[in-house]
Design a protein around this motif. Structure first.
Motif, PDB file in Angstrom:
ATOM      1  N   THR A 143       4.845   4.070   0.341  1.00 27.65           N
ATOM      2  CA  THR A 143       5.859   4.093  -0.713  1.00 27.65           C
ATOM      3  C   THR A 143       6.834   2.915  -0.616  1.00 27.65           C
ATOM      4  OG1 THR A 143       7.259   5.536   0.659  1.00 27.65           O
ATOM      5  CG2 THR A 143       5.779   6.604  -0.917  1.00 27.65           C
ATOM      6  N   ALA A 144       6.613   2.014   0.330  1.00 25.73           N
ATOM      7  CA  ALA A 144       7.526   0.879   0.518  1.00 25.73           C
ATOM      8  C   ALA A 144       7.308  -0.171  -0.569  1.00 25.73           C
ATOM      9  CB  ALA A 144       7.315   0.252   1.894  1.00 25.73           C
ATOM     10  N   PRO A 145       8.371  -0.813  -1.048  1.00 22.49           N
ATOM     11  CA  PRO A 145       8.224  -1.879  -2.047  1.00 22.49           C
ATOM     12  C   PRO A 145       7.401  -3.044  -1.495  1.00 22.49           C
ATOM     13  CG  PRO A 145      10.516  -1.158  -1.875  1.00 22.49           C
ATOM     14  CD  PRO A 145       9.787  -0.534  -0.733  1.00 22.49           C
ATOM     15  N   GLY A 146       6.442  -3.493  -2.288  1.00 23.63           N
ATOM     16  CA  GLY A 146       5.616  -4.621  -1.892  1.00 23.63           C
ATOM     17  C   GLY A 146       4.561  -4.299  -0.856  1.00 23.63           C
ATOM     18  N   ALA A 147       4.309  -3.020  -0.605  1.00 28.67           N
ATOM     19  CA  ALA A 147       3.340  -2.622   0.417  1.00 28.67           C
ATOM     20  C   ALA A 147       1.918  -2.900  -0.050  1.00 28.67           C
ATOM     21  CB  ALA A 147       3.500  -1.146   0.756  1.00 28.67           C
ATOM     22  N   THR A 148       1.074  -3.305   0.895  1.00 27.08           N
ATOM     23  CA  THR A 148      -0.356  -3.496   0.618  1.00 27.08           C
ATOM     24  C   THR A 148      -1.179  -2.321   1.127  1.00 27.08           C
ATOM     25  OG1 THR A 148      -0.599  -4.741   2.693  1.00 27.08           O
ATOM     26  CG2 THR A 148      -0.155  -6.007   0.690  1.00 27.08           C
ATOM     27  N   TYR A 181      -7.996  -9.485   9.597  1.00 26.07           N
ATOM     28  CA  TYR A 181      -8.321 -10.264   8.409  1.00 26.07           C
ATOM     29  C   TYR A 181      -7.069 -10.693   7.646  1.00 26.07           C
ATOM     30  CZ  TYR A 181     -13.184  -8.827   9.006  1.00 26.07           C
ATOM     31  OH  TYR A 181     -14.442  -8.620   9.504  1.00 26.07           O
ATOM     32  N   GLY A 182      -6.022  -9.930   7.742  1.00 23.52           N
ATOM     33  CA  GLY A 182      -4.798 -10.280   7.042  1.00 23.52           C
ATOM     34  C   GLY A 182      -4.749  -9.824   5.607  1.00 23.52           C
ATOM     35  N   ASP A 183      -5.771  -9.038   5.173  1.00 21.27           N
ATOM     36  CA  ASP A 183      -5.761  -8.569   3.793  1.00 21.27           C
ATOM     37  C   ASP A 183      -4.734  -7.465   3.582  1.00 21.27           C
ATOM     38  OD1 ASP A 183      -7.210  -6.979   5.522  1.00 21.27           O
ATOM     39  OD2 ASP A 183      -8.659  -6.329   4.011  1.00 21.27           O
ATOM     40  N   MET A 184      -4.374  -6.765   4.669  1.00 18.13           N
ATOM     41  CA  MET A 184      -3.363  -5.714   4.601  1.00 18.13           C
ATOM     42  C   MET A 184      -2.418  -5.877   5.785  1.00 18.13           C
ATOM     43  SD  MET A 184      -5.736  -2.435   3.628  1.00 18.13           S
ATOM     44  CE  MET A 184      -6.840  -2.514   2.203  1.00 18.13           C
ATOM     45  N   THR A 185      -1.139  -5.909   5.489  1.00 20.33           N
ATOM     46  CA  THR A 185      -0.147  -6.070   6.548  1.00 20.33           C
ATOM     47  C   THR A 185       1.039  -5.150   6.296  1.00 20.33           C
ATOM     48  OG1 THR A 185       0.876  -7.902   5.348  1.00 20.33           O
ATOM     49  CG2 THR A 185      -0.759  -8.477   7.019  1.00 20.33           C
TER      50      THR A 185
END
Length: 219
Positions: free
Chosen positions: A143-148, A168-172
């Motif tokens: 629910t965090a703003p800008g979350a991936t 991979y860096g696709d999700m941080t």
């Protein structure tokens, strides 16, 4: 209280409580899963009640062992894993590693070699840590703003690539607590990877050394 008598009582208590605490660890993780993943408020409240009850069980066990040890405050240092597990609830499933040998002994089968046990412990720890970290990160991030990391599937994928140090860096993570969990998971991943590769290499060297000893001398 005599030191030897106190040590014997402590060992007896730990042996009796190994399997019950294993079950409590898994129940704790199940309760936390309900708290994080359940959509119904009733199930979340039930999960929270399970967390509190199992936490109370671990606290009672810790207090009993502290008294039986006769070590006083030194018990906190000599039993640091139990102390960390008590303070950080998500690490409580790591107690499974502690009882793994006891389960083997109760089965009455042959004990695994040292190297095989290290690999088994590391694999079990990786699965438990990965699932716990995925739950914790999803709880803080979705629910965090800008979350991936928006779904539990995203969190599970992130935990797998972080624990294996692929990254991979696709999700941080974007929250402070999520990043703290990520750092801890990376450290654990490196430690587990080192334990597995080191034990596997040592096992291979032991096998090769045994084969060389079996070879007849030249000439």
């Amino acid at each position: 209280m005599d030191v030897d008598d106190g040590t014997g009582r402590l060992l007896h208590w730990e042996q009796r409580m190994e399997l019950p605490l294993l079950m409590a660890s898994l129940v704790f993780l199940t309760g936390y899963s309900f708290v994080v993943l359940a959509h119904d408020a009733v199930w979340r409240e039930l999960g929270l009640a399970v967390l509190l009850l199992t936490w109370l069980a671990f606290g009672l066990d810790y207090a009993v062992r502290l008294r039986l040890s006769g070590e006083g405050p030194r018990f906190v240092r000599t039993h640091w894993l139990d102390t960390v597990v008590l303070v950080l609830p998500l690490l409580r499933p790591l107690r499974v590693v502690r009882v793994y040998t006891a389960v083997q002994r109760h089965r009455g089968g042959p004990r695994l070699s040292l190297h095989a046990r290290v690999i088994a412990y590391a694999g079990l720890s990786a699965c438990l840590l990965g699932y716990s970290a995925a739950l914790a990160v999803y709880h803080d991030e979705h629910t965090a703003p800008g979350a991936t990391i928006r779904t539990f599937g995203d969190a599970s994928w992130w935990a797998a690539e972080t624990l294996t140090t692929v990254g991979y860096g696709d999700m941080t993570p974007v929250t402070a607590r999520g990043r703290a969990i990520a750092v801890g998971l990376m450290v654990c991943g490196l430690a587990l990877l080192g334990a597995v590769t080191g034990s596997f290499s040592a096992g291979l060297l032991q096998v090769f050394a045994g084969e060389e000893e079996k070879e007849p001398p030249a000439g």
